[in-house]
Scaffold this active site. Structure first.
Site, PDB file in Angstrom:
ATOM      1  CG  HIS A 177      -1.827   1.211   1.253  1.00 14.67           C
ATOM      2  ND1 HIS A 177      -3.063   1.206   0.633  1.00 14.67           N
ATOM      3  CD2 HIS A 177      -1.674   2.454   1.790  1.00 14.67           C
ATOM      4  CE1 HIS A 177      -3.640   2.387   0.807  1.00 14.67           C
ATOM      5  NE2 HIS A 177      -2.818   3.159   1.491  1.00 14.67           N
ATOM      6  CB  CYS A 178       1.947   3.424  -2.593  1.00 12.96           C
ATOM      7  SG  CYS A 178       3.011   4.857  -2.888  1.00 12.96           S
ATOM      8  N   PRO A 179       1.124   5.218   0.351  1.00  6.27           N
ATOM      9  CG  PRO A 179       2.383   6.138   2.088  1.00  6.27           C
ATOM     10  CD  PRO A 179       2.255   4.901   1.250  1.00  6.27           C
TER      11      PRO A 179
END
Length: 403
Positions: A153-155
């Site tokens: 998951h990439c913020p």
């Protein structure tokens, strides 16, 4: 069925917290700031000078082409859903009821498709989504759903990187790296000229700040891109890499399809479109084991090994029986005249073999010669041994008496 035929979650379900768009706005601010610095402090002044007009024109075209591809890949990474497990209306076979008994692993004998399983042999399931998990699927607590072929998951894109948007994320790293290298390498003459005493302070500050920021991002993105190139060639995701590192081994992935196959699994089947944000890999993202993967090849190799081992075991089981049933020949072969059973039981005296050998040596020479000529010496020796054994009582007594 094409992957676009499956509906994706709605906007509110995908982005339940608008505050988490702040990192996206921050990244867009960095892109816009570097673009403005490079354009106003480097390109436009060089375009106005006659000596550098041609070079600046090429830099202008290359920079805007790469930046355009960067922005397209960034927006696709943000807004394209990575894919999730089908709903009950689409495919009820993935639905899990907690009251049901554990289901065995499904196997497709045509393609040798096997699903990942727990150590107990049960199918992997998500206790939050109440669904069985396909291969390489993991639950993201930020997105609040299971993600197909989840990488991480990439913020910075407020989205998970998974099956459907991994190509766009990979190309985002590629074009970001190219853009940073282009800015650092081409803006260096302007930075040197900006350090002159006649240069306005703000211009000098912006040039040094832009060069430093682009160089810093270039180092970070290059390392991150190199890591993802390694993952792509090894047919692994970031989660699978971390799992292998914690288990103390980096064995080849069971999803390995070879050098070109692993690239196609990320960038698509058409090499001409690998560097364009289109034509992603085919499939629904529910299974990744094909005829080219290492798992299928290992299964076929395992079948061959088991078949050869079974044949060798049968041969080893039959060979002792043949050796036991075949009597030993006497005279001239170094044999003691005992069978395998006699040698194991220890029966017989030392004088009996010598007497038999002596008798055989004196009486069997014509038989040996004739047997050698006809190529049947072994059969003759076996027959003579039986005759000698049958006449032990009649032959041994005279011999022992004469001695």
């Amino acid at each position: 069925m094409h992957q676009d035929d499956f509906p994706t979650p709605g906007w509110k379900e995908r982005f339940p917290e608008p505050i988490k768009f702040l990192p996206v706005i921050f990244i867009l601010g960095i892109i816009g700031g570097l673009y403005w610095i490079y354009l106003t402090c480097h390109l436009l002044p060089r375009l106005q000078e006659s000596k550098t007009t041609t070079t600046a024109a090429w830099e202008f075209a290359a920079f805007h082409a790469v930046t355009l591809m960067l922005l397209v890949c960034y927006f696709l990474s943000v807004f394209v859903h990575p894919g999730t497990i089908p709903d009950k209306e689409e495919d009820p076979s993935w639905e899990y009821d907690g009251s049901e008994d554990p289901q065995p692993i499904a196997v497709d004998t045509a393609l040798h498709i096997r699903q990942e399983q727990k150590r107990s042999g049960e199918r992997r399931k998500c206790k939050w989504c109440l669904k069985y998990k396909p291969d390489r699927t993991h639950h993201c607590r930020v997105c609040r759903m299971c993600i197909l072929k989840m990488d991480h998951h990439c913020p910075w894109i407020y989205n998970c990187v998974g099956f459907r948007n991994y190509k766009y994320f990979f190309l985002l790293l590629v074009y970001t790296n190219i853009d940073c290298v282009l800015v650092v390498s081409t803006m260096l003459p302007s930075v040197r000229a900006g350090t002159q005493p006649t240069t306005p302070f703000m211009t000098m500050f912006l040039l040094i700040f832009g060069e430093t920021l682009a160089g810093f991002l270039c180092v970070l993105v290059t390392m991150f891109l190199g890591f993802h190139i390694y993952l792509m060639l090894q047919a692994m995701t970031t989660i699978e890499f971390c799992e292998k590192s914690t288990r103390g081994g980096f064995r080849a992935s069971i999803y390995d399809r070879g050098f070109v196959g692993n690239i196609c699994a990320v960038l698509g089947d058409n090499p001409l479109l690998w560097m364009l944000p289109m034509a992603p890999p085919k499939g629904r993202g529910l299974t990744f084991v094909t005829e080219d993967t290492r798992l299928t090849q290992d299964m076929e190799a395992g079948r061959g090994l088991r078949r050869r081992a079974h044949e060798a075991k049968e041969a080893a089981h039959i060979a002792p029986k043949r050796r036991t049933d075949r009597p030993y020949s006497t005279g001239g072969t170094g044999s003691t005249g005992q069978s395998e059973e006699d040698s194991q039981s220890g029966s017989g005296s030392e004088e009996v073999p010598r007497a038999v050998a002596d008798v055989g040596s004196s009486r069997d020479r014509p038989a040996r010669a004739s047997a050698a000529e006809t190529g049947s010496y072994g059969a003759t020796a076996v027959g003579e041994e039986r005759v000698l054994r049958a006449s032990k009582g009649s032959i041994l007594a005279p011999v022992m008496t004469s001695r």
